[in-house]
Design an enzyme around this catalytic site. Structure first.
Site, PDB file in Angstrom:
ATOM      1  CB  CYS A 194      26.179  30.243 -21.300  1.00  0.00           C
ATOM      2  SG  CYS A 194      26.269  28.664 -21.971  1.00  0.00           S
ATOM      3  CG  HIS A 195      22.246  28.230 -23.537  1.00  0.00           C
ATOM      4  ND1 HIS A 195      23.597  27.769 -23.741  1.00  0.00           N
ATOM      5  CD2 HIS A 195      21.797  27.873 -25.123  1.00  0.00           C
ATOM      6  CE1 HIS A 195      23.806  27.163 -24.830  1.00  0.00           C
ATOM      7  NE2 HIS A 195      22.763  27.228 -25.443  1.00  0.00           N
ATOM      8  CB  ALA A 196      21.859  33.198 -18.507  1.00  0.00           C
ATOM      9  CD1 TRP A 219      17.207  31.792 -25.657  1.00  0.00           C
ATOM     10  CD2 TRP A 219      17.360  29.795 -24.283  1.00  0.00           C
ATOM     11  NE1 TRP A 219      17.388  30.819 -26.486  1.00  0.00           N
ATOM     12  CE2 TRP A 219      17.429  29.684 -25.624  1.00  0.00           C
ATOM     13  CE3 TRP A 219      17.840  29.021 -23.377  1.00  0.00           C
ATOM     14  CZ2 TRP A 219      17.737  28.327 -26.265  1.00  0.00           C
ATOM     15  CZ3 TRP A 219      17.979  27.620 -23.801  1.00  0.00           C
ATOM     16  CH2 TRP A 219      18.081  27.432 -25.258  1.00  0.00           C
TER      17      TRP A 219
END
Length: 186
Positions: free
Chosen positions: A111-113, A115
């Site tokens: 997902c956003h990990a 980042w």
């Protein structure tokens, strides 16, 4: 080659993790025989995010700063918007990710990990995926972004969202069983 039944896996997280993105990999990897530890910034339980509100707590086994990469075969980073945004500004987290990277161990981010991987400086030249809203961040960091359920590039596993978790876990298992990966230091 290591087997999943003897693998030791570290999940790093803080408050605001996407509930299923921590629980599903943690529980499935444990069910497959792996020993899975959860590390948080302060070594205490953290609260997840589910739907449009706070979810359940996840118990912690240790502090991220106390985690020894040599003791683990893989690192898993759950997504959600809040969790990776808070983790990516913590030097202990970035240092840990770099150590896993430089030792050739599996790193999995959903997902956003990714980042966190961007901030750790390990994305350049890698094939990756992520939640669509951070596509530009991955590309700007030099990643080769594609919109598929799971991507593995030399032991770095990425997925897009909770709908991809079965494929995400399967790829983590596959990459662990391949052993360490030969990567350049970050």
């Amino acid at each position: 080659m290591p087997g999943i039944k003897t693998a030791r896996i570290l999940v790093i997280t803080t408050h605001g993790f996407e509930q299923s993105e921590l629980e599903f990999p943690r529980d499935q990897l444990r069910a497959k025989g792996a020993e899975v530890h959860v590390a948080t910034l302060d070594g205490k339980a953290v609260k997840g995010w589910e739907g449009s509100d706070w979810g359940r707590e996840a118990e912690a086994d240790l502090r991220i700063a106390d985690a020894d990469p040599a003791a683990y075969d893989a690192l898993v980073i759950p997504g959600g918007q809040i969790n990776p945004d808070l983790l990516r500004v913590e030097e202990d987290v970035l240092s840990l990710v770099r150590k896993f990277h430089d030792s050739g161990k599996v790193i999995a981010a959903v997902c956003h990990a990714p980042w966190v991987l961007v901030e750790a400086g390990i994305v350049k030249g890698r094939d990756m995926t992520s939640y669509g809203s951070i596509r530009t961040d991955v590309i700007n960091a030099g990643g080769n972004w594609t919109d598929v359920e799971v991507v593995a590039d030399n032991g770095i596993v990425t997925s897009r969202n909770p709908g991809d978790l079965k494929a995400f876990v399967a790829k983590i298992v596959e990459e662990i069983e391949e052993g360490t990966h030969d990567r350049k230091a970050a």
